[in-house]
Design a protein around this motif. Structure first.
Motif: not given
Lengths: 482, 252
Positions: A76-83
């Motif tokens: 899975y693509p890395p998750i953007d936790y700031q989004a």
């Protein structure tokens, strides 16, 4: 593609009927994750200082961890936790004293999902805690339960009303530093359910939590804690759905169960998060840590799960068998259709003597789905005379799906025994033809075959849930008589 | 009841049936005999509507309808039953559930009320006596863990419950010991009436000692090469198929 295969595809790709959204005014904090955000969440929930500190410790631990990407078949693509927005609550939901004060739109949402929060309308015998995005909106039958000394409420309420219990048990089975997603959950968890069954009490009804993600760009991080004191018994059910959206949403829950001497906890899940469309666009990332601890002698924890939704499921409900003669069970049906990935299984840690565990896993793969059973059975040196029985069966529908089984077994004494059985089958044209020759059409034939395959697991579900689970597989109730 | 005319059919592009003609009337029992690979089972599967077989020519009229146009379940609902040579296992689905589902679909298609569980169980128990099956079979999963003989008996039980107009028995005798054979044959004989018909596909004459046919047809290389009365089966038993194969070559 033959006709029967086409029908199989049609059947398993029925539209997701919980994909609607509820239009409601939300109190949602802007995306992003910092210590300030965590303080804001904690403040909004009116939490005591120790809770805020615990969250911050978890956050600091999380910062040092790496997002796991270790399974080669699991991308899975890395998750953007700031989004991600870490808190979303219906505005009207604050301090609800009774159901009359719950926003009618929310009640309607649950009605639409088939969950009536109205106690008069509900079947007697099931108490419900409804969690809408980040907060619990209603808990039914609270008073009835309280008479028996049972506490069943939202986690937020437990932190306020029963801080001594929460402080004692929170993180005792899944520490905040346990893994990447558990640490994230510990830092930002919004709500969830708290159950406490005191010594010697048998909970008279099923306790149930229904999780609903509604807002977009949010994650759902619920935290559930179940404590059964000596000789207590409880059966707990959890259901979940989410609207249909194009982007992926993160669901990183933590469930902790603690069973003391002679206590028994049955935990059942029917997970039906939105799974993404047939091309794999959207859907929930279901990265969940569930663990139970049989801390006392003869304690018993039983997990039953039916996993039909989510784009990626990554979940291994496990049991630490610490007390002598304690028992752990895991029954699972996981469906992976279209481009879904279901990577699930269990861990059974045998530590006490004469401990027993049973694992029954049924994986159904269809479309281009990938279904993996991944499990660990470990028997420690002192866990003399322990036993495990594992059965992993996979069913393939069509030619483009796949199934894997990765059992890990570690046994450190000579008096214990471990049994492992595995099978893979394909719904064949011959099976369908046999049914058709007896007057049963293709769709009903497939339902029957799939239900027969999953029956061993379904029979462990409470009746009401078993019905829902079977419907979820797109089928009519098999064997409703006996 | 059924009239097959110049039926051609095959599997994966290979022609197996090369022009079958057969007429079966109500109240008759027809035996189809022949050596291995002659197309006996193919004929049975084609009549039942197995999707792997392709019909390339000819016609089959059943009860005034074009059988080949019907889905397999429609044929079943119209009264065509196939007792499988290799009955299929359905794990986790109980025998009674399976059979009740089938029976009620057939009843529904024929405008009858479905049976409830109690009514069905009563019927099932009655029919189980016919084939001397133990009560435990009611709840066992369909054919799973059954011995060869039990599977065949289960096919006859299903036939007894579904009460077809046209029953096709595909090598029901294979793998049966003599006692089981008698039970199976006894079941068929009790079900036989002036309203239904049987097509009994078999390799050996043995079964025909117990199910006495009105007509015997010999199938060789996808064609019926000889037809006659029940004595034809005894002839074959004595002489084997070799002579008839030779004859077939000569006439071909």
């Amino acid at each position: 593609m033959s006709d029967s295969e086409k029908s199989v595809e049609e059947l398993v790709s029925k539209e997701y009927k919980y994909g609607f959204t509820t239009d409601i005014e939300m109190d949602q904090i802007p995306p992003g994750l910092t210590e300030d955000v965590i303080r804001t969440i904690s403040h909004k929930k009116g939490e005591p200082e120790w809770m805020t500190e615990w969250r911050l410790r978890a956050y600091r631990a999380w910062l040092t961890m790496e997002e796991p990407h270790w399974w080669p078949n699991f991308k899975y693509p890395p998750i953007d936790y700031q989004a991600i927005s870490y808190y979303a609550a219906p505005k009207a939901a604050k301090k609800v004293e009774s159901l009359d004060q719950v926003d009618p739109k929310i009640l309607e949402t649950y009605e639409k999902l088939g969950i009536s929060l109205n106690e008069q309308k509900r079947m007697q015998g099931v108490a419900v805690d409804a969690v809408f995005d980040s907060v619990s909106v209603a808990t039914t039958f609270k008073e009835t339960l309280r008479e028996k000394g049972i506490i069943f409420c939202s986690m937020s309420e437990a932190i306020r009303e029963h801080p001594e219990l929460v402080q004692k048990y929170l993180g005792s089975v899944v520490p905040y530093s346990d893994n990447f997603f558990a640490a994230l959950n510990s830092a930002v968890f919004s709500d969830g359910s708290f159950c406490f069954i005191p010594k010697g009490v048998r909970c008279p009804m099923e306790l149930s939590t229904y999780f609903r993600i509604n807002a977009s760009n949010t994650g759902q991080f619920e935290r559930t804690l179940i404590v059964a004191e000596e000789s207590a018994y409880v059966s707990y059910l959890e259901g979940c759905t989410a609207p249909q959206r194009d982007e992926n949403q993160l669901h990183a829950a933590v469930v902790e169960i603690l069973a003391l001497d002679n206590a028994e906890v049955k935990y059942s899940t029917v997970q039906n998060w939105y799974s993404g469309d047939k091309d794999g666009i959207g859907g929930i990332y279901n990265f969940v840590t569930k663990r139970g601890k049989c801390a006392g002698v003869k304690a018993k924890i039983s997990w039953t799960q039916v996993e039909t939704g989510a784009a990626i499921t990554w979940k291994y409900p496990s049991v630490i068998l610490q007390g002598d003669e304690s028992i752990g069970e895991f029954y699972s049906v996981a469906v992976a259709n279209n481009k879904q990935i279901a990577d699930t299984g269990t861990k059974m840690h045998h530590i006490g003597k004469n401990t027993r565990s049973t694992i029954v896993s049924k994986g159904i793969s269809a479309g281009q789905g990938n279904n993996t059973y991944r499990g660990l059975v470990s028997i420690a040196k002192d866990a003399k005379n322990s036993r495990n029985y594992t059965q992993c069966d996979s069913m393939l529908i069509g030619n483009a799906c796949s199934a894997n089984t990765f059992p890990y077994i570690v046994v450190k004494n000579t008096s214990s025994s471990v049994e492992h059985e595995a099978s893979t089958s394909k719904i064949g044209e011959d099976q369908i033809f046999y049914c058709k020759q007896r007057g049963i059409n293709t769709e009903n034939a497939i339902s029957m075959i799939v239900n027969g395959f999953a029956k061993e697991v379904f029979k462990n579900l409470p009746m009401e849930f078993a019905v829902e689970a079977q419907k979820l597989l797109g089928v009519s109730l098999e064997g409703s008589v006996g | 009841m059924i009239e097959i005319k110049n039926l051609h059919a095959g599997i994966a592009g290979k022609e197996i049936l090369k022009g079958i003609d057969l007429k079966v009337n109500a109240g008759e029992i027809h035996a189809i005999m022949g050596p291995n690979g002659s197309g006996k089972s193919t004929l049975a599967q084609v009549l039942a509507g197995h999707p792997s077989y392709e019909v390339t020519g000819g016609s089959v009229i059943y009860d005034g309808k074009d059988l080949l146009e019907m889905e397999a379940e429609e044929r079943s609902q119209a009264g065509v039953f196939l007792a499988f040579q290799y009955p299929v296992e359905i794990p986790g689905v109980s025998n009674s559930y399976f059979l009740k589902a089938g029976l009620n679909e057939i009843r529904k298609a024929n405008g009858q009320e479905p049976l409830d569980s109690m009514q069905f169980l009563k019927l099932l128990r009655e029919k189980m006596k016919l084939v001397e099956m133990a009560d435990s079979f009611i709840y066992r999963p369909v054919n799973e863990g059954f011995s060869g003989g039990e599977k065949k008996r289960n096919e006859i039980l299903q036939m007894a419950v579904l009460e077809p107009k046209l029953a096709i028995l595909d090598e029901t005798d294979s793998g049966l010991d003599i006692d089981a054979l008698k039970i199976v044959a006894g079941g068929v004989n009790k079900l036989k009436s002036s309203d239904n018909a049987f097509i009994v596909v078999t390799h050996y004459q043995r079964l025909l000692n117990y199910i006495v046919p009105d007509f015997v047809h010999v199938l060789v290389n996808g064609k019926i090469v000889k037809s006659g009365g029940k004595e034809l089966a005894l002839e074959l038993e004595a002489e084997g198929y070799d002579q008839i194969k030779e004859d077939a070559k000569v006439t071909a």
